[in-house]
Design an enzyme around this catalytic site. Structure first.
Site, PDB file in Angstrom:
ATOM      1  N   THR A  85       6.660   2.283  12.606  1.00  0.00           N
ATOM      2  CA  THR A  85       5.088   2.372  13.001  1.00  0.00           C
ATOM      3  C   THR A  85       5.219   3.086  14.519  1.00  0.00           C
ATOM      4  O   THR A  85       5.974   2.871  15.316  1.00  0.00           O
ATOM      5  CB  THR A  85       4.638   1.156  13.155  1.00  0.00           C
ATOM      6  OG1 THR A  85       3.401   1.382  13.814  1.00  0.00           O
ATOM      7  CG2 THR A  85       5.055   0.065  13.827  1.00  0.00           C
ATOM      8  N   ASP A  86       4.321   4.008  14.819  1.00  0.00           N
ATOM      9  CA  ASP A  86       4.108   4.516  16.270  1.00  0.00           C
ATOM     10  C   ASP A  86       3.639   3.388  17.069  1.00  0.00           C
ATOM     11  O   ASP A  86       4.051   3.494  18.364  1.00  0.00           O
ATOM     12  CB  ASP A  86       3.022   5.369  16.190  1.00  0.00           C
ATOM     13  CG  ASP A  86       1.576   5.169  15.590  1.00  0.00           C
ATOM     14  OD1 ASP A  86       1.368   3.907  15.069  1.00  0.00           O
ATOM     15  OD2 ASP A  86       0.486   5.878  15.800  1.00  0.00           O
ATOM     16  N   GLU A  87       3.312   1.886  16.428  1.00  0.00           N
ATOM     17  CA  GLU A  87       2.851   1.142  17.409  1.00  0.00           C
ATOM     18  C   GLU A  87       3.870   0.609  18.342  1.00  0.00           C
ATOM     19  O   GLU A  87       3.773  -0.168  19.304  1.00  0.00           O
ATOM     20  CB  GLU A  87       2.156  -0.096  16.657  1.00  0.00           C
ATOM     21  CG  GLU A  87       1.176   0.297  16.036  1.00  0.00           C
ATOM     22  CD  GLU A  87       0.124  -0.734  15.525  1.00  0.00           C
ATOM     23  OE1 GLU A  87       0.275  -1.991  15.861  1.00  0.00           O
ATOM     24  OE2 GLU A  87      -0.793  -0.548  14.488  1.00  0.00           O
ATOM     25  N   PHE A 121       0.868  -1.253   0.097  1.00  0.00           N
ATOM     26  CA  PHE A 121      -0.192   0.107  -0.085  1.00  0.00           C
ATOM     27  C   PHE A 121       0.806   1.196  -0.189  1.00  0.00           C
ATOM     28  O   PHE A 121       0.785   2.169  -0.849  1.00  0.00           O
ATOM     29  CB  PHE A 121      -0.790  -0.228   1.201  1.00  0.00           C
ATOM     30  CG  PHE A 121      -1.534   1.009   1.718  1.00  0.00           C
ATOM     31  CD1 PHE A 121      -2.286   1.927   0.733  1.00  0.00           C
ATOM     32  CD2 PHE A 121      -1.685   1.527   2.838  1.00  0.00           C
ATOM     33  CE1 PHE A 121      -2.870   3.163   1.183  1.00  0.00           C
ATOM     34  CE2 PHE A 121      -2.142   2.927   3.364  1.00  0.00           C
ATOM     35  CZ  PHE A 121      -2.777   3.386   2.557  1.00  0.00           C
ATOM     36  N   ILE A 122       1.789   1.368   1.024  1.00  0.00           N
ATOM     37  CA  ILE A 122       2.468   2.811   1.014  1.00  0.00           C
ATOM     38  C   ILE A 122       3.598   2.670   0.100  1.00  0.00           C
ATOM     39  O   ILE A 122       3.831   3.733  -0.651  1.00  0.00           O
ATOM     40  CB  ILE A 122       3.087   3.077   2.579  1.00  0.00           C
ATOM     41  CG1 ILE A 122       1.926   2.881   3.463  1.00  0.00           C
ATOM     42  CG2 ILE A 122       3.889   4.251   2.480  1.00  0.00           C
ATOM     43  CD1 ILE A 122       2.282   2.948   4.912  1.00  0.00           C
ATOM     44  N   LEU A 130      10.320  -0.744   3.345  1.00  0.00           N
ATOM     45  CA  LEU A 130       9.001  -0.579   3.545  1.00  0.00           C
ATOM     46  C   LEU A 130       8.306  -2.001   4.015  1.00  0.00           C
ATOM     47  O   LEU A 130       7.664  -2.377   4.546  1.00  0.00           O
ATOM     48  CB  LEU A 130       7.996  -0.114   2.959  1.00  0.00           C
ATOM     49  CG  LEU A 130       8.000   1.580   2.830  1.00  0.00           C
ATOM     50  CD1 LEU A 130       8.405   1.970   1.108  1.00  0.00           C
ATOM     51  CD2 LEU A 130       6.780   2.297   3.120  1.00  0.00           C
ATOM     52  N   LYS A 134       8.241  -5.357  14.512  1.00  0.00           N
ATOM     53  CA  LYS A 134       8.698  -3.902  14.002  1.00  0.00           C
ATOM     54  C   LYS A 134       9.544  -3.243  15.212  1.00  0.00           C
ATOM     55  O   LYS A 134      10.760  -2.655  14.869  1.00  0.00           O
ATOM     56  CB  LYS A 134       7.611  -2.863  13.908  1.00  0.00           C
ATOM     57  CG  LYS A 134       6.540  -3.203  12.631  1.00  0.00           C
ATOM     58  CD  LYS A 134       7.306  -3.440  11.265  1.00  0.00           C
ATOM     59  CE  LYS A 134       7.664  -1.838  10.765  1.00  0.00           C
ATOM     60  NZ  LYS A 134       8.256  -2.128   9.342  1.00  0.00           N
ATOM     61  N   HIS A 162      -5.547  -5.245  22.658  1.00  0.00           N
ATOM     62  CA  HIS A 162      -5.908  -4.210  21.682  1.00  0.00           C
ATOM     63  C   HIS A 162      -5.430  -2.785  22.199  1.00  0.00           C
ATOM     64  O   HIS A 162      -5.817  -2.242  23.510  1.00  0.00           O
ATOM     65  CB  HIS A 162      -7.415  -3.948  21.693  1.00  0.00           C
ATOM     66  CG  HIS A 162      -7.728  -3.143  20.410  1.00  0.00           C
ATOM     67  ND1 HIS A 162      -9.259  -3.091  20.171  1.00  0.00           N
ATOM     68  CD2 HIS A 162      -7.426  -2.305  19.592  1.00  0.00           C
ATOM     69  CE1 HIS A 162      -9.588  -2.313  19.171  1.00  0.00           C
ATOM     70  NE2 HIS A 162      -8.144  -1.906  18.881  1.00  0.00           N
ATOM     71  N   GLU A 202       5.309  -7.549   7.209  1.00  0.00           N
ATOM     72  CA  GLU A 202       4.007  -8.105   7.333  1.00  0.00           C
ATOM     73  C   GLU A 202       3.490  -6.744   8.173  1.00  0.00           C
ATOM     74  O   GLU A 202       4.158  -6.305   9.058  1.00  0.00           O
ATOM     75  CB  GLU A 202       3.975  -9.449   8.224  1.00  0.00           C
ATOM     76  CG  GLU A 202       4.425 -10.709   7.364  1.00  0.00           C
ATOM     77  CD  GLU A 202       3.645 -10.807   6.197  1.00  0.00           C
ATOM     78  OE1 GLU A 202       2.367 -10.395   5.991  1.00  0.00           O
ATOM     79  OE2 GLU A 202       4.027 -11.358   4.995  1.00  0.00           O
ATOM     80  N   LYS A 251       8.394  -9.839  -2.248  1.00  0.00           N
ATOM     81  CA  LYS A 251       8.074 -11.168  -2.157  1.00  0.00           C
ATOM     82  C   LYS A 251       6.600 -11.332  -3.004  1.00  0.00           C
ATOM     83  O   LYS A 251       6.434 -12.520  -3.215  1.00  0.00           O
ATOM     84  CB  LYS A 251       8.204 -11.810  -0.871  1.00  0.00           C
ATOM     85  CG  LYS A 251       6.936 -11.443   0.294  1.00  0.00           C
ATOM     86  CD  LYS A 251       6.995 -12.270   1.360  1.00  0.00           C
ATOM     87  CE  LYS A 251       5.664 -11.981   2.220  1.00  0.00           C
ATOM     88  NZ  LYS A 251       5.725 -12.662   3.550  1.00  0.00           N
ATOM     89  N   TYR A 300       2.916  -8.214  16.145  1.00  0.00           N
ATOM     90  CA  TYR A 300       3.328  -7.094  14.856  1.00  0.00           C
ATOM     91  C   TYR A 300       4.348  -5.942  15.422  1.00  0.00           C
ATOM     92  O   TYR A 300       5.515  -5.632  15.101  1.00  0.00           O
ATOM     93  CB  TYR A 300       2.059  -6.574  14.277  1.00  0.00           C
ATOM     94  CG  TYR A 300       2.424  -5.380  13.232  1.00  0.00           C
ATOM     95  CD1 TYR A 300       3.160  -5.284  12.161  1.00  0.00           C
ATOM     96  CD2 TYR A 300       2.240  -3.880  13.612  1.00  0.00           C
ATOM     97  CE1 TYR A 300       3.583  -4.323  11.455  1.00  0.00           C
ATOM     98  CE2 TYR A 300       2.232  -2.842  12.969  1.00  0.00           C
ATOM     99  CZ  TYR A 300       2.906  -2.952  11.964  1.00  0.00           C
ATOM    100  OH  TYR A 300       3.499  -1.783  11.130  1.00  0.00           O
ATOM    101  N   ALA A 357       6.203  -5.813  17.935  1.00  0.00           N
ATOM    102  CA  ALA A 357       7.180  -6.324  18.663  1.00  0.00           C
ATOM    103  C   ALA A 357       8.249  -6.686  17.703  1.00  0.00           C
ATOM    104  O   ALA A 357       9.331  -6.227  17.985  1.00  0.00           O
ATOM    105  CB  ALA A 357       6.983  -7.743  19.551  1.00  0.00           C
TER     106      ALA A 357
END
Ligand code: NAD
Ligand code: DAU
Length: 363
Positions: A147-149, A19-20, A94, A176, A305, A97, A41, A172, A174
């Site tokens: 990511t900000d996550e 996407f990005i 970029l 990143k 969440h 997953e 991939k 995810y 963790a």
């Protein structure tokens, strides 16, 4: 490094069929003359339709400027071969997953792509960079997109910034976070010239329809239940994808090597607000089926969440001079309209990945 209309730089973009990455490549094809190596991939969310459309429109002037390398970064040998082949001046990483729900169901794929994949890329790039002639070595740059996550979850108050501590809470985030640490250590230990960005939630055209915004548009359009996890009050800081891409281009131009930049939309919304605004746009476009909000359905919460993400983008505003151009109203209207005009693409993506819009990531 300025990616101008007369730049002859070779740019390796990983995850360029996503996407990005796809949005970035279309922009670079249209506005610069750089040579692009798109390493991907070709996973379930990958697609080259958007890039091919632009290549067709540009015709001869773009010929040969986009080369797709079908490579899995988890494979060190083919990663190293791809890096030698591309011989890049700039690398924009970029590939990852990217869906939290899938990381709950299948965490190993996230470890392989996001951690091992980044490790293999760094090793290949270090070898490449060390062997470059002095001038190219001096100008070389890798931009790592994160990511900000990685900063965890906020309550009502406060913001993430470049100095926030890492506190990832999903498989995810963790993985990143691990990739961010690897990247930082390759800068400090080996001197590989790197910049890192950590961005908030992106939305816009060409996003695989498992993420909140495309998922809601498609479910509401086809009069299916719109699943809102938990109480719908989780908050994200939404940024139109074109604004993210503009930020990346400006960071490449004006960012300081070894520094990190948080990118945010100054646009906090609860998930319920997002869903209601999409339904509002659909009501205007298809009054016959209004109110689309009647399909809202509260479902079991996502495990672990995160409650709230919000970025303080002061550093990028002040040091780089970037700020978002798209207001949320403009961005969401454009996005809803794009999905309604591209329902065939959505069906194709779902069919080819065997994804039917089902719930993912419940334990
Ligand atoms: P996406 O899932 O749409 O695209 C990711 C692409 O990476 C896919 O084409 C996939 O095939 C490729 N890829 C994954 N693993 C790979 C591997 N091992 N080898 C080669 N290619 C591989 O994701 P996106 O939303 O475009 O996100 C791109 C990057 O931006 C990711 O690193 C993500 O963590 C980060 N990010 C995304 C957002 C967002 O809101 N989407 C926000 C901040 C940061
Ligand atoms: O913050 C940046 C991150 O944003 C990126 O790093 C990720 O790659 C990207 O996927 C995104 O992660 P989120 O988990 O925030 O995005 P998602 O679209 O999956 O969910 C957004 C919010 O909506 C989240 O609070 C969960 C909720 N949600 C999601 C889906 C798919 C629902 O309520 N219902 C849904 O069906």
């Amino acid at each position: 490094m300025c990616l101008s209309a007369d730049s002859t730089k070779k740019v390796l973009i990983t995850g360029g069929a996503g996407f990005i990455g796809g949005t970035l490549i279309r922009r670079l094809l249209m506005d610069t003359s750089v040579e692009i190596f798109n390493l991907d991939k070709m996973g379930y969310a990958s697609d080259l339709h958007g890039i091919n459309q632009v290549l067709r429109t540009l015709g001869e002037s773009a010929e040969g400027r986009h080369k797709h390398l079908r490579v899995n970064l988890a494979d060190s040998k083919s990663t190293s071969t791809a890096v030698s082949f591309a011989d890049p001046d700039l690398v924009i990483h970029l590939a990852a997953e990217s869906h939290v729900d899938r990381s709950i169901s299948s965490p190993l794929q996230f470890v392989e792509s996001n951690i091992i994949g980044t490790f293999n890329l760094l090793q290949a790039l270090l070898k490449h960079w060390e062997n470059l002639p002095t001038q190219r070595q001096r100008e070389f740059l890798m931009l790592h997109i994160s990511t900000d996550e990685v900063y965890g979850s906020l309550e009502h108050k406060g913001y993430f910034s470049e100095n926030s501590s890492y506190d990832p809470r999903s498989p995810y985030s963790a993985t990143k976070a691990s990739s961010d640490h690897l990247v930082n250590s390759w800068f400090h230990t080996y001197g590989l010239p790197l910049i890192r960005t950590n961005c908030s939630n992106n939305y816009g055209p060409w996003q695989f329809p498992e993420k909140l915004i495309p998922m809601v548009i498609l479910k509401a359009f086809s009069k299916e239940n719109i699943p809102i996890y938990g109480d719908g009050k989780n908050i994200r800081d939404w940024l139109f994808v074109e604004d993210h891409v503009e930020a990346l281009i400006q960071v490449i131009d004006k960012g300081e090597v070894g520094r990190n930049y948080c990118i945010g939309g100054l646009n906090e919304k609860t998930n319920l607000e997002i869903v209601e605004s999409i339904c509002g746009v659909l009501d205007l476009l298809r009054p016959k089926y209004a109110p689309h909000s009647e399909y809202i359905s509260y479902v079991e919460d996502r495990p672990g969440h995160d409650r709230r993400y919000a970025i303080n983008p002061e550093r990028i505003l002040r040091e780089i001079g970037w700020k978002p151009k798209y207001g949320f109203k403009q961005g969401i209207e454009a996005t809803v309209q794009w999905y309604l005009s591209n329902l065939d693409w959505c069906s194709l993506m779902k069919k080819k990945s065997n994804y039917k819009g089902e719930r993912i990531g419940l334990r």
